[in-house]
Motif scaffolding. Sequence first.
Motif, PDB file in Angstrom:
ATOM      1  N   GLU A   1       0.720  -1.067   0.111  1.00 46.15           N
ATOM      2  CA  GLU A   1      -0.071   0.001  -0.078  1.00 46.15           C
ATOM      3  C   GLU A   1       0.810   1.276   0.130  1.00 46.15           C
ATOM      4  O   GLU A   1       1.862   1.393   0.831  1.00 46.15           O
ATOM      5  N   LEU A   2       0.664   2.322  -0.897  1.00 41.97           N
ATOM      6  CA  LEU A   2       1.523   3.387  -0.909  1.00 41.97           C
ATOM      7  C   LEU A   2       0.837   4.572  -0.550  1.00 41.97           C
ATOM      8  O   LEU A   2      -0.460   4.624  -0.668  1.00 41.97           O
ATOM      9  N   SER A   3       1.637   5.449  -0.009  1.00 46.92           N
ATOM     10  CA  SER A   3       1.281   6.868   0.556  1.00 46.92           C
ATOM     11  C   SER A   3       2.350   7.576   0.523  1.00 46.92           C
ATOM     12  O   SER A   3       3.286   7.367   0.334  1.00 46.92           O
ATOM     13  N   LEU A   4       2.062   8.888   0.766  1.00 43.30           N
ATOM     14  CA  LEU A   4       2.905   9.905   0.532  1.00 43.30           C
ATOM     15  C   LEU A   4       3.639  10.123   2.107  1.00 43.30           C
ATOM     16  O   LEU A   4       3.023  10.014   3.005  1.00 43.30           O
ATOM     17  N   GLY A   5       4.923  10.152   1.862  1.00 41.45           N
ATOM     18  CA  GLY A   5       5.798  10.259   3.066  1.00 41.45           C
ATOM     19  C   GLY A   5       5.965  11.571   3.581  1.00 41.45           C
ATOM     20  O   GLY A   5       5.339  12.233   4.359  1.00 41.45           O
ATOM     21  N   THR A   6       6.779  12.284   2.675  1.00 39.74           N
ATOM     22  CA  THR A   6       7.239  13.838   3.031  1.00 39.74           C
ATOM     23  C   THR A   6       6.929  14.378   1.694  1.00 39.74           C
ATOM     24  O   THR A   6       7.112  13.942   0.501  1.00 39.74           O
ATOM     25  N   ALA A   7       6.782  15.863   1.585  1.00 37.56           N
ATOM     26  CA  ALA A   7       6.538  16.534   0.617  1.00 37.56           C
ATOM     27  C   ALA A   7       6.914  18.100   0.794  1.00 37.56           C
ATOM     28  O   ALA A   7       6.433  18.499   1.681  1.00 37.56           O
TER      29      ALA A   7
ATOM     30  N   THR B   1      11.098  -7.976   0.336  1.00 36.69           N
ATOM     31  CA  THR B   1      11.398  -6.647   0.871  1.00 36.69           C
ATOM     32  C   THR B   1      10.001  -5.997   1.384  1.00 36.69           C
ATOM     33  O   THR B   1       8.888  -6.349   0.820  1.00 36.69           O
ATOM     34  N   ARG B   2      10.108  -5.017   2.188  1.00 32.53           N
ATOM     35  CA  ARG B   2       9.197  -4.485   3.071  1.00 32.53           C
ATOM     36  C   ARG B   2       9.477  -3.519   3.527  1.00 32.53           C
ATOM     37  O   ARG B   2      10.694  -2.868   3.581  1.00 32.53           O
ATOM     38  N   SER B   3       8.392  -2.691   4.156  1.00 28.54           N
ATOM     39  CA  SER B   3       8.906  -1.269   4.612  1.00 28.54           C
ATOM     40  C   SER B   3       9.829  -0.247   3.776  1.00 28.54           C
ATOM     41  O   SER B   3      10.806   0.140   3.905  1.00 28.54           O
ATOM     42  N   LEU B   4       9.129  -0.086   2.497  1.00 29.57           N
ATOM     43  CA  LEU B   4       9.733   0.691   1.575  1.00 29.57           C
ATOM     44  C   LEU B   4       9.666   2.198   1.527  1.00 29.57           C
ATOM     45  O   LEU B   4       8.592   2.677   2.039  1.00 29.57           O
ATOM     46  N   ARG B   5      10.683   2.937   1.331  1.00 31.69           N
ATOM     47  CA  ARG B   5      10.607   4.314   1.445  1.00 31.69           C
ATOM     48  C   ARG B   5      11.503   4.869   0.265  1.00 31.69           C
ATOM     49  O   ARG B   5      12.664   4.714  -0.037  1.00 31.69           O
ATOM     50  N   MET B   6      10.818   5.567  -0.774  1.00 26.70           N
ATOM     51  CA  MET B   6      11.332   5.867  -2.213  1.00 26.70           C
ATOM     52  C   MET B   6      11.502   7.399  -2.020  1.00 26.70           C
ATOM     53  O   MET B   6      10.336   8.093  -1.878  1.00 26.70           O
ATOM     54  N   ASN B   7      12.697   8.034  -1.997  1.00 23.84           N
ATOM     55  CA  ASN B   7      12.967   9.458  -1.792  1.00 23.84           C
ATOM     56  C   ASN B   7      13.368   9.936  -2.990  1.00 23.84           C
ATOM     57  O   ASN B   7      14.562   9.538  -3.450  1.00 23.84           O
ATOM     58  N   TYR B   8      12.606  10.843  -3.445  1.00 24.14           N
ATOM     59  CA  TYR B   8      12.752  11.605  -4.599  1.00 24.14           C
ATOM     60  C   TYR B   8      13.226  13.165  -4.605  1.00 24.14           C
ATOM     61  O   TYR B   8      13.332  13.863  -5.359  1.00 24.14           O
ATOM     62  N   GLY B   9      13.796  13.468  -3.399  1.00 25.59           N
ATOM     63  CA  GLY B   9      14.092  14.572  -2.929  1.00 25.59           C
ATOM     64  C   GLY B   9      13.043  15.761  -2.440  1.00 25.59           C
ATOM     65  O   GLY B   9      12.983  15.984  -1.533  1.00 25.59           O
ATOM     66  N   GLU B  10      12.245  16.103  -3.553  1.00 27.58           N
ATOM     67  CA  GLU B  10      11.347  16.899  -3.196  1.00 27.58           C
ATOM     68  C   GLU B  10      10.186  16.260  -2.542  1.00 27.58           C
ATOM     69  O   GLU B  10       9.126  17.094  -1.802  1.00 27.58           O
ATOM     70  N   PHE B  11       9.998  14.977  -2.715  1.00 30.34           N
ATOM     71  CA  PHE B  11       9.200  14.131  -2.022  1.00 30.34           C
ATOM     72  C   PHE B  11       9.444  12.854  -1.877  1.00 30.34           C
ATOM     73  O   PHE B  11      10.400  12.221  -2.438  1.00 30.34           O
ATOM     74  N   SER B  12       8.791  12.049  -0.938  1.00 33.08           N
ATOM     75  CA  SER B  12       8.985  10.595  -0.675  1.00 33.08           C
ATOM     76  C   SER B  12       7.565   9.696  -0.809  1.00 33.08           C
ATOM     77  O   SER B  12       6.497  10.374  -0.443  1.00 33.08           O
ATOM     78  N   ILE B  13       7.844   8.401  -1.129  1.00 38.46           N
ATOM     79  CA  ILE B  13       6.495   7.578  -1.224  1.00 38.46           C
ATOM     80  C   ILE B  13       6.890   6.607  -0.199  1.00 38.46           C
ATOM     81  O   ILE B  13       7.997   5.952  -0.284  1.00 38.46           O
ATOM     82  N   GLU B  14       6.093   5.958   0.488  1.00 43.25           N
ATOM     83  CA  GLU B  14       6.122   4.827   1.417  1.00 43.25           C
ATOM     84  C   GLU B  14       5.404   3.774   0.976  1.00 43.25           C
ATOM     85  O   GLU B  14       4.092   3.847   0.458  1.00 43.25           O
ATOM     86  N   GLY B  15       5.865   2.707   1.068  1.00 44.76           N
ATOM     87  CA  GLY B  15       5.299   1.219   0.678  1.00 44.76           C
ATOM     88  C   GLY B  15       5.044   0.487   1.955  1.00 44.76           C
ATOM     89  O   GLY B  15       6.174  -0.002   2.299  1.00 44.76           O
TER      90      GLY B  15
END
Length: 277
Positions: free
Chosen positions: A37-43, A245-259
């Motif tokens: 399940e994906l959600s916005l981390g930080t932005a 794999t689990r507890s994903l965090r994809m950081n693109y600089g201006e925002f991040s996505i959590e899985g």
Amino acid sequence: MRSLRPVLLSLLACSGLGATSVLAAEEQLLAHRAIYELSLGTASDRSGINAITGRMAYEFAGSQCEGYTTTFRFVMRIETDETNRLSDQQTTTFEDSKGETFQFVNKTYLDNALDREVKGVARADGDGTRVDLSKPQKETHTLEQTKFPVAHLKEALAKAKSGGGFYQTTLFDGSDDADTVVLTAVTIGKPRAIAEGDPERKAAALLEDGSFWPVTIAYFERSEERGEETPDYDISFLLHESGVTRSLRMNYGEFSIEGRLIDLTLFEPTAGEACKP
């Protein structure tokens, strides 16, 4: 935003690992389907993103005898002040067991309309990597020698088992225009056990290997002088010995996505003939 690289990282690559370590990783890889399940981390304010929702499905199958097939779908709705867009990335790959051939098809849909399709095959030998594309148009790229995703994963598992730490390697996964080898900087922490209050404990209950390693992979474009360059993006996750794999965090600089892992299905190993030498 660049295409998302699946969180899976050569048997024949110059990794400096002994055969025993690589085979140990191979024996533990599980055929499985994982749903996140994906959600916005930080932005940041500059990103303009108010919310992200979606699902990611990753399926891995195959063996050292027959090679490995992965299917990956990443569906995400992005909400900003001006618009609300639906992105759907679909990827299918096959990697032979020797890490010499990698076939890939990447399709990206925006608001249910096909926006881009990249299809091709990459072949690695002792001198480099040849990429033959059939879509979006026929062309050939000659790149440096590198690893493909499953070989990259095996290397990470072997490094984790030998104590973890930091190392650098390269990767070709067919993403974006499929014309680039990226440098990856990998950091692997010490093994941990699943805690009682772990929010993914229920979804990961099928895994007999309850311990895992925290991993962060930073991706850099190749350049002659990198210096202290900031990565294009980085991905953090928890890696189990089985390859899940689990507890994903994809950081693109201006925002991040959590899985967050919400469902896990394990498949029976393929019943096939023993590998021929």
